[in-house]
Design a protein around this motif. Structure first.
Motif, PDB file in Angstrom:
ATOM      1  N   UNK A   7      -3.720   8.591 -11.569  1.00 62.67           N
ATOM      2  CA  UNK A   7      -4.781   9.445 -11.080  1.00 62.67           C
ATOM      3  C   UNK A   7      -5.981   8.725 -10.500  1.00 62.67           C
ATOM      4  N   UNK A   8      -5.988   7.412 -10.584  1.00 64.63           N
ATOM      5  CA  UNK A   8      -7.095   6.673 -10.012  1.00 64.63           C
ATOM      6  C   UNK A   8      -7.099   6.733  -8.499  1.00 64.63           C
ATOM      7  N   UNK A   9      -8.202   6.275  -7.915  1.00 62.83           N
ATOM      8  CA  UNK A   9      -8.301   6.275  -6.461  1.00 62.83           C
ATOM      9  C   UNK A   9      -9.714   6.002  -6.022  1.00 62.83           C
ATOM     10  N   UNK A  10      -9.947   6.241  -4.741  1.00 66.48           N
ATOM     11  CA  UNK A  10     -11.254   6.033  -4.126  1.00 66.48           C
ATOM     12  C   UNK A  10     -11.940   7.379  -3.965  1.00 66.48           C
ATOM     13  N   UNK A  11     -13.183   7.461  -4.414  1.00 66.82           N
ATOM     14  CA  UNK A  11     -13.942   8.707  -4.333  1.00 66.82           C
ATOM     15  C   UNK A  11     -15.390   8.368  -4.027  1.00 66.82           C
ATOM     16  N   UNK A  12     -16.060   9.270  -3.350  1.00 68.40           N
ATOM     17  CA  UNK A  12     -17.475   9.072  -3.053  1.00 68.40           C
ATOM     18  C   UNK A  12     -18.319   9.409  -4.272  1.00 68.40           C
ATOM     19  N   UNK A  13     -19.481   8.815  -4.334  1.00 69.41           N
ATOM     20  CA  UNK A  13     -20.418   9.114  -5.408  1.00 69.41           C
ATOM     21  C   UNK A  13     -20.686  10.615  -5.450  1.00 69.41           C
ATOM     22  N   UNK A  14     -20.716  11.152  -6.662  1.00 66.91           N
ATOM     23  CA  UNK A  14     -20.886  12.584  -6.835  1.00 66.91           C
ATOM     24  C   UNK A  14     -19.586  13.357  -6.900  1.00 66.91           C
ATOM     25  N   UNK A  15     -18.493  12.686  -6.581  1.00 65.50           N
ATOM     26  CA  UNK A  15     -17.195  13.344  -6.587  1.00 65.50           C
ATOM     27  C   UNK A  15     -16.549  13.359  -7.957  1.00 65.50           C
ATOM     28  N   UNK A  16     -15.308  13.842  -7.982  1.00 64.92           N
ATOM     29  CA  UNK A  16     -14.578  14.001  -9.239  1.00 64.92           C
ATOM     30  C   UNK A  16     -13.181  13.418  -9.133  1.00 64.92           C
ATOM     31  N   UNK A  17     -12.658  13.006 -10.275  1.00 65.44           N
ATOM     32  CA  UNK A  17     -11.279  12.564 -10.393  1.00 65.44           C
ATOM     33  C   UNK A  17     -10.758  12.994 -11.752  1.00 65.44           C
ATOM     34  N   UNK A  18      -9.443  13.131 -11.829  1.00 62.21           N
ATOM     35  CA  UNK A  18      -8.812  13.420 -13.109  1.00 62.21           C
ATOM     36  C   UNK A  18      -7.750  12.370 -13.374  1.00 62.21           C
ATOM     37  N   UNK A  19      -7.917  11.642 -14.440  1.00 60.50           N
ATOM     38  CA  UNK A  19      -6.929  10.659 -14.851  1.00 60.50           C
ATOM     39  C   UNK A  19      -5.992  11.283 -15.869  1.00 60.50           C
ATOM     40  N   UNK A  20      -4.748  10.876 -15.826  1.00 59.86           N
ATOM     41  CA  UNK A  20      -3.769  11.332 -16.799  1.00 59.86           C
ATOM     42  C   UNK A  20      -3.042  10.136 -17.392  1.00 59.86           C
ATOM     43  N   UNK A  21      -2.562  10.326 -18.594  1.00 63.00           N
ATOM     44  CA  UNK A  21      -1.800   9.269 -19.269  1.00 63.00           C
ATOM     45  C   UNK A  21      -0.643   9.934 -20.010  1.00 63.00           C
ATOM     46  N   UNK A  22       0.552   9.534 -19.660  1.00 61.19           N
ATOM     47  CA  UNK A  22       1.751  10.068 -20.294  1.00 61.19           C
ATOM     48  C   UNK A  22       2.280   9.060 -21.303  1.00 61.19           C
ATOM     49  N   UNK A  23       2.538   9.523 -22.513  1.00 66.21           N
ATOM     50  CA  UNK A  23       2.996   8.642 -23.589  1.00 66.21           C
ATOM     51  C   UNK A  23       4.444   8.926 -23.936  1.00 66.21           C
ATOM     52  N   UNK A  24       5.148   7.880 -24.317  1.00 63.52           N
ATOM     53  CA  UNK A  24       6.530   8.025 -24.778  1.00 63.52           C
ATOM     54  C   UNK A  24       6.809   6.968 -25.830  1.00 63.52           C
ATOM     55  N   UNK A  25       7.786   7.273 -26.683  1.00 60.85           N
ATOM     56  CA  UNK A  25       8.196   6.301 -27.691  1.00 60.85           C
ATOM     57  C   UNK A  25       7.359   6.298 -28.951  1.00 60.85           C
ATOM     58  N   UNK A  26       6.498   7.284 -29.123  1.00 64.20           N
ATOM     59  CA  UNK A  26       5.687   7.374 -30.338  1.00 64.20           C
ATOM     60  C   UNK A  26       5.556   8.842 -30.735  1.00 64.20           C
ATOM     61  N   UNK A  27       5.209   9.056 -32.009  1.00 62.86           N
ATOM     62  CA  UNK A  27       4.950  10.422 -32.471  1.00 62.86           C
ATOM     63  C   UNK A  27       3.524  10.754 -32.069  1.00 62.86           C
ATOM     64  N   UNK A  28       3.415  11.385 -30.925  1.00 63.47           N
ATOM     65  CA  UNK A  28       2.148  11.515 -30.214  1.00 63.47           C
ATOM     66  C   UNK A  28       1.054  12.128 -31.078  1.00 63.47           C
ATOM     67  N   UNK A  29       1.383  13.139 -31.841  1.00 61.96           N
ATOM     68  CA  UNK A  29       0.363  13.881 -32.584  1.00 61.96           C
ATOM     69  C   UNK A  29      -0.176  13.113 -33.790  1.00 61.96           C
ATOM     70  N   UNK A  30       0.356  11.952 -34.075  1.00 65.83           N
ATOM     71  CA  UNK A  30      -0.171  11.142 -35.180  1.00 65.83           C
ATOM     72  C   UNK A  30      -1.129  10.058 -34.678  1.00 65.83           C
ATOM     73  N   UNK A  31      -1.410  10.098 -33.393  1.00 68.99           N
ATOM     74  CA  UNK A  31      -2.287   9.093 -32.782  1.00 68.99           C
ATOM     75  C   UNK A  31      -3.541   9.722 -32.202  1.00 68.99           C
ATOM     76  N   UNK A  32      -4.658   9.073 -32.428  1.00 64.58           N
ATOM     77  CA  UNK A  32      -5.845   9.346 -31.635  1.00 64.58           C
ATOM     78  C   UNK A  32      -5.663   8.633 -30.300  1.00 64.58           C
TER      79      UNK A  32
END
Length: 123
Positions: A7-32
């Protein structure tokens, strides 16, 4: 265990971005989950974290009221919505997972790290 940030990229000041992170290989709900960033020539720093259920979040002062962290335990994903971006937000952003479920701002508390995604904010 794999954490894949996107989700990274180039954006002008004042703009918005949304980063995402997909996890695998772990019991996701047991992690902060956390987001950290590292600007050129600087140390990696804490940005935001969320506990195992999503009921509690914590932010660095520099991003408070501009960034929002959230998670979807059904999809094993964590997101970072970034609004009102500033040039000083330019950095490589990393997602990380900390076993035990409660958020932390300390890098050493995180067991797994993603590869990072570059955010560049132009003035």
């Amino acid at each position: 265990v794999q954490l894949q940030a996107s989700g990274g990229g180039l954006v002008q000041a004042g703009g918005s971005l949304r980063l995402s992170c997909a996890a695998s290989g772990l019991t996701f709900s047991t992690y902060a989950l956390g987001w950290f960033r590292q600007a050129p020539g600087k140390e990696r720093e804490f940005v935001a974290a969320i506990n195992w259920s999503g009921s509690s979040t914590y932010y660095a002062d520099s991003v408070k009221d501009r960034f929002t962290i959230s998670r979807d335990n059904a999809k094993n994903t964590v997101s970072l919505r970034m609004n009102s971006l500033k040039p000083e937000d330019t950095a490589v952003y990393y997602c990380a997972a900390s076993y035990g479920g409660w958020w932390s701002a300390r890098l050493d508390d995180y067991n797994y790290w993603g590869q990072g995604t570059l955010v560049t904010v132009s003035s």
